[in-house]
Design a protein around this motif. Structure first.
Motif, mmCIF file in Angstrom:
data_model
loop_
_atom_site.group_PDB
_atom_site.id
_atom_site.type_symbol
_atom_site.label_atom_id
_atom_site.label_comp_id
_atom_site.label_asym_id
_atom_site.label_seq_id
_atom_site.Cartn_x
_atom_site.Cartn_y
_atom_site.Cartn_z
ATOM 1 N N ALA A 50 0.748 -1.723 0.180
ATOM 2 C CA ALA A 50 -0.317 0.148 -0.132
ATOM 3 C C ALA A 50 1.036 1.648 -0.110
ATOM 4 O O ALA A 50 2.112 0.886 0.632
ATOM 5 C CB ALA A 50 -0.632 -0.365 1.257
ATOM 6 N N SER A 51 0.328 2.036 -0.867
ATOM 7 C CA SER A 51 1.939 3.810 -1.224
ATOM 8 C C SER A 51 -0.015 4.888 -0.567
ATOM 9 O O SER A 51 -0.144 5.595 -0.867
ATOM 10 C CB SER A 51 1.837 3.576 -2.281
ATOM 11 O OG SER A 51 0.287 3.300 -3.036
ATOM 12 N N GLY A 52 0.020 3.814 0.655
ATOM 13 C CA GLY A 52 -0.601 5.242 1.346
ATOM 14 C C GLY A 52 -2.856 5.689 1.460
ATOM 15 O O GLY A 52 -2.874 4.629 0.141
ATOM 16 N N ASP A 53 -2.825 5.477 2.285
ATOM 17 C CA ASP A 53 -4.549 5.433 2.516
ATOM 18 C C ASP A 53 -5.591 6.124 1.551
ATOM 19 O O ASP A 53 -5.421 7.335 1.724
ATOM 20 C CB ASP A 53 -4.943 4.957 3.684
ATOM 21 C CG ASP A 53 -4.291 3.847 4.354
ATOM 22 O OD1 ASP A 53 -3.689 2.834 3.991
ATOM 23 O OD2 ASP A 53 -4.241 3.872 5.284
ATOM 24 N N PRO A 54 -5.924 5.999 0.280
ATOM 25 C CA PRO A 54 -6.743 7.141 -0.272
ATOM 26 C C PRO A 54 -7.895 7.520 0.104
ATOM 27 O O PRO A 54 -8.349 6.965 1.298
ATOM 28 C CB PRO A 54 -7.171 6.960 -1.877
ATOM 29 C CG PRO A 54 -7.210 4.627 -1.750
ATOM 30 C CD PRO A 54 -5.800 4.949 -0.354
ATOM 31 N N ASP A 55 -7.995 9.009 0.124
ATOM 32 C CA ASP A 55 -9.444 9.863 0.610
ATOM 33 C C ASP A 55 -10.672 9.446 0.069
ATOM 34 O O ASP A 55 -10.716 10.266 -0.825
ATOM 35 C CB ASP A 55 -8.781 10.632 1.291
ATOM 36 C CG ASP A 55 -10.272 11.809 1.890
ATOM 37 O OD1 ASP A 55 -11.616 11.143 2.436
ATOM 38 O OD2 ASP A 55 -10.400 13.080 1.889
ATOM 39 N N LEU A 56 -11.336 8.458 0.273
ATOM 40 C CA LEU A 56 -12.246 7.747 -0.796
ATOM 41 C C LEU A 56 -14.139 7.486 0.420
ATOM 42 O O LEU A 56 -14.341 7.760 1.166
ATOM 43 C CB LEU A 56 -12.827 6.273 -0.933
ATOM 44 C CG LEU A 56 -11.127 5.918 -1.271
ATOM 45 C CD1 LEU A 56 -10.808 4.656 -1.766
ATOM 46 C CD2 LEU A 56 -11.306 6.497 -3.249
ATOM 47 N N PRO A 57 -14.663 8.204 -0.908
ATOM 48 C CA PRO A 57 -16.539 8.638 0.251
ATOM 49 C C PRO A 57 -16.729 7.283 0.795
ATOM 50 O O PRO A 57 -15.983 6.150 0.860
ATOM 51 C CB PRO A 57 -17.565 8.383 -1.294
ATOM 52 C CG PRO A 57 -16.545 8.628 -2.717
ATOM 53 C CD PRO A 57 -14.903 8.396 -1.879
ATOM 54 N N LYS A 58 -16.707 7.764 2.255
ATOM 55 C CA LYS A 58 -17.581 6.414 2.662
ATOM 56 C C LYS A 58 -18.815 5.244 2.236
ATOM 57 O O LYS A 58 -19.791 5.657 0.993
ATOM 58 C CB LYS A 58 -18.197 6.797 4.078
ATOM 59 C CG LYS A 58 -17.398 7.984 4.870
ATOM 60 C CD LYS A 58 -16.471 7.485 5.535
ATOM 61 C CE LYS A 58 -15.574 7.910 6.019
ATOM 62 N NZ LYS A 58 -14.411 7.942 6.979
ATOM 63 N N ILE A 59 -18.585 3.814 2.395
ATOM 64 C CA ILE A 59 -19.484 3.229 2.439
ATOM 65 C C ILE A 59 -19.952 1.986 3.050
ATOM 66 O O ILE A 59 -18.526 2.103 4.277
ATOM 67 C CB ILE A 59 -18.105 2.349 1.019
ATOM 68 C CG1 ILE A 59 -19.362 1.500 0.079
ATOM 69 C CG2 ILE A 59 -17.372 1.541 1.475
ATOM 70 C CD1 ILE A 59 -18.720 0.860 -1.401
ATOM 71 N N THR A 60 -21.133 1.396 3.219
ATOM 72 C CA THR A 60 -20.791 0.616 3.962
ATOM 73 C C THR A 60 -20.424 -1.063 3.686
ATOM 74 O O THR A 60 -19.849 -0.963 2.220
ATOM 75 C CB THR A 60 -22.264 0.064 3.930
ATOM 76 O OG1 THR A 60 -23.521 -0.227 3.836
ATOM 77 C CG2 THR A 60 -23.174 1.328 5.001
ATOM 78 N N ALA A 61 -19.840 -2.005 4.921
ATOM 79 C CA ALA A 61 -19.709 -3.112 4.029
ATOM 80 C C ALA A 61 -20.555 -3.723 3.068
ATOM 81 O O ALA A 61 -20.712 -4.502 2.065
ATOM 82 C CB ALA A 61 -19.930 -3.900 5.593
ATOM 83 N N GLN A 62 -22.481 -4.108 3.339
ATOM 84 C CA GLN A 62 -23.119 -4.208 2.324
ATOM 85 C C GLN A 62 -22.975 -3.825 1.455
ATOM 86 O O GLN A 62 -23.093 -4.356 -0.028
ATOM 87 C CB GLN A 62 -24.475 -4.042 2.776
ATOM 88 C CG GLN A 62 -26.045 -4.492 2.096
ATOM 89 C CD GLN A 62 -27.023 -3.529 2.559
ATOM 90 O OE1 GLN A 62 -27.504 -3.595 3.827
ATOM 91 N NE2 GLN A 62 -27.910 -3.456 1.255
ATOM 92 N N GLN A 63 -23.318 -2.607 0.850
ATOM 93 C CA GLN A 63 -23.025 -1.385 -0.589
ATOM 94 C C GLN A 63 -21.499 -1.726 -0.921
ATOM 95 O O GLN A 63 -21.349 -1.852 -2.291
ATOM 96 C CB GLN A 63 -22.659 -0.240 0.125
ATOM 97 C CG GLN A 63 -23.788 0.956 0.234
ATOM 98 C CD GLN A 63 -23.746 2.444 1.154
ATOM 99 O OE1 GLN A 63 -22.433 2.290 1.412
ATOM 100 N NE2 GLN A 63 -24.684 2.910 0.982
ATOM 101 N N LEU A 64 -20.115 -2.222 -0.195
ATOM 102 C CA LEU A 64 -19.183 -2.536 -1.026
ATOM 103 C C LEU A 64 -19.230 -3.807 -1.446
ATOM 104 O O LEU A 64 -19.160 -4.656 -2.550
ATOM 105 C CB LEU A 64 -18.425 -3.035 0.370
ATOM 106 C CG LEU A 64 -16.491 -3.403 -0.419
ATOM 107 C CD1 LEU A 64 -16.162 -2.372 -1.694
ATOM 108 C CD2 LEU A 64 -15.444 -2.771 0.356
ATOM 109 N N VAL A 65 -20.071 -4.910 -0.328
ATOM 110 C CA VAL A 65 -20.180 -5.961 -1.473
ATOM 111 C C VAL A 65 -21.357 -6.229 -2.575
ATOM 112 O O VAL A 65 -21.192 -6.768 -3.587
ATOM 113 C CB VAL A 65 -21.232 -7.205 -0.323
ATOM 114 C CG1 VAL A 65 -21.790 -8.160 -0.354
ATOM 115 C CG2 VAL A 65 -20.443 -7.560 1.136
#
Length: 401
Positions: A50-65
């Protein structure tokens, strides 16, 4: 974030069935071949750090599944690093006894002969796909290359080391509803979708921040068994933030140490590969083995380098328990033939090196262990196997007496 539990699943809209998310995931699951009990679990090493943690929109586990389930990447190419740490001895010496084709009884280009090579060590795979009709996966070795190519109805395997070619046809190619065809099962996507089969009441699923994989922004989905007795600590899936395609897959055992299964791209592109990528003609002088698909065609020649690591496909076996602690039961019928006396030569020595004598209400037997999958073979010929602890196997055998 809060775990994604089966009794708390919500849809993406107020009118959606509470279980829709899981059904969508299941509908897109790619079956992964069961290669055996101990040697079935194939691992892929991590991709780039990993080369730094990007700032991404929040997402729930269900939405990611659901994002994974809806992912429909048809064209891609990339490089995947492969490493397996099941805690098994080197299986290279067993290749001849397991159908390597070098004894004259088959072809070294047959894809089934390559599975044992991936049960230990580090390897590099190059993969490419252009829709359901064209896929290719190549295993790059020090002085040779093995390629498996699906182009329309043709499936070719080529082993440059022996200059041997394997050819069969894909009778399912172009069938309506068969989007995948013989797509290579050698990427984190295949392993991730297999893991999603385990998402039920026995599982906790959460989002654990963001990361960078192969130069792309990604979310991290963590799947954890809630049951005692499983040998799995957790599964982490790196999901491409834009396409929803899993780019990295890591399975960690409860025993600690290096991951047992790890899958990750070091390079990935979503541009269409050149058409020539999927062209193949047997080289001059190559030995060509033709195999006609059987009537009971189960696509066993697909580029499928995967294995069972989580509850799911236990077809053909009786099962005990549920979820992550599901145990498959087989009866070999070899009553009175003690496992300590079974099998000679290389295979007998291999099994003997893993064996651990046990006893209980069921009688006596031997447990063969890896860092993930364990199997109890009783002296009366019964086999109990799963990604569970030795104690869980003995308890199941006692209860099944």
């Amino acid at each position: 974030m809060a775990p994604y539990e089966s009794d708390h699943v919500t849809g993406t809209g107020p009118d959606e069935d509470p279980r829709t998310g899981r059904r969508k995931a299941a509908r897109y699951v790619v079956p992964v071949a069961v290669v055996g009990v101990a040697a079935a679990t194939i691992g892929l090493v991590p991709a780039l750090a990993a080369s730094g943690d990007p700032d991404l929109p929040k997402i729930t586990a269900q939405q990611l599944v659901e994002k994974i389930a809806k992912s429909d990447v048809q064209r891609m190419s990339g490089t995947v690093k492969v490493s397996t740490d099941l805690g098994l001895p080197d299986l290279g010496s067993l290749q001849g006894t397991m159908g390597s084709g070098q004894d004259g009884d088959g072809s070294s280009a047959d894809p089934r002969t390559k599975l044992t090579e991936l049960t230990s060590g580090t390897h590099t795979l190059r993969v490419a796909a252009d829709g359901p009709e064209k896929q290719k996966v190549s295993l790059l070795e020090r002085d040779a290359e093995y390629s498996l190519i699906h182009n329309a109805k043709d499936v070719w395997g080529y082993d440059s080391a022996s200059n041997e070619v394997f050819h069969t046809t894909d009778q399912h190619s172009g069938e309506k509803g068969d989007k995948r065809g013989h797509q290579p099962s050698a990427t984190p996507d295949d392993f991730a979708k297999e893991a999603l089969k385990s998402v039920d009441d026995t599982t906790s699923v959460t989002v654990d921040g963001t990361t960078r994989i192969a130069g792309r922004d990604a979310y991290q989905l963590v799947i954890k068994p809630k049951q005692a007795g499983s040998t799995v600590r957790d599964v982490t899936i790196g999901v491409d933030a834009k396409t929803g395609l899993p780019l990295k897959f890591t399975l960690a055992p409860k025993s600690g140490g290096a991951p047992v299964l790890d899958a990750g791209f070091t390079k990935v592109s979503f541009a269409a590969p050149p058409a020539s990528t999927f062209d193949f003609r047997p080289p001059k002088g190559a030995k060509v083995t033709e195999e006609k698909p059987g009537k009971d065609d189960r696509r066993e020649h697909a580029p499928d380098f995967g294995g069972q690591f989580a509850p799911g496909d236990l077809s053909g076996a009786d099962t005990i328990g549920e979820g992550w602690t599901t145990i498959a039961k087989f009866d070999t019928g070899a009553k009175g033939d003690k496992t300590s006396q079974q099998g000679g030569g290389a295979m007998g020595g291999f099994l003997g090196s893993l064996g651990d004598p046990v006893s209980g209400d069921f009688g006596k037997g031997t447990v063969f262990s890896t860092r993930l999958v364990n199997a109890l073979i009783t002296d009366d010929g019964k086999v109990y196997a799963g990604a569970v602890t030795k104690d869980a196997l003995v308890k199941a055998a006692d209860a099944d007496k």
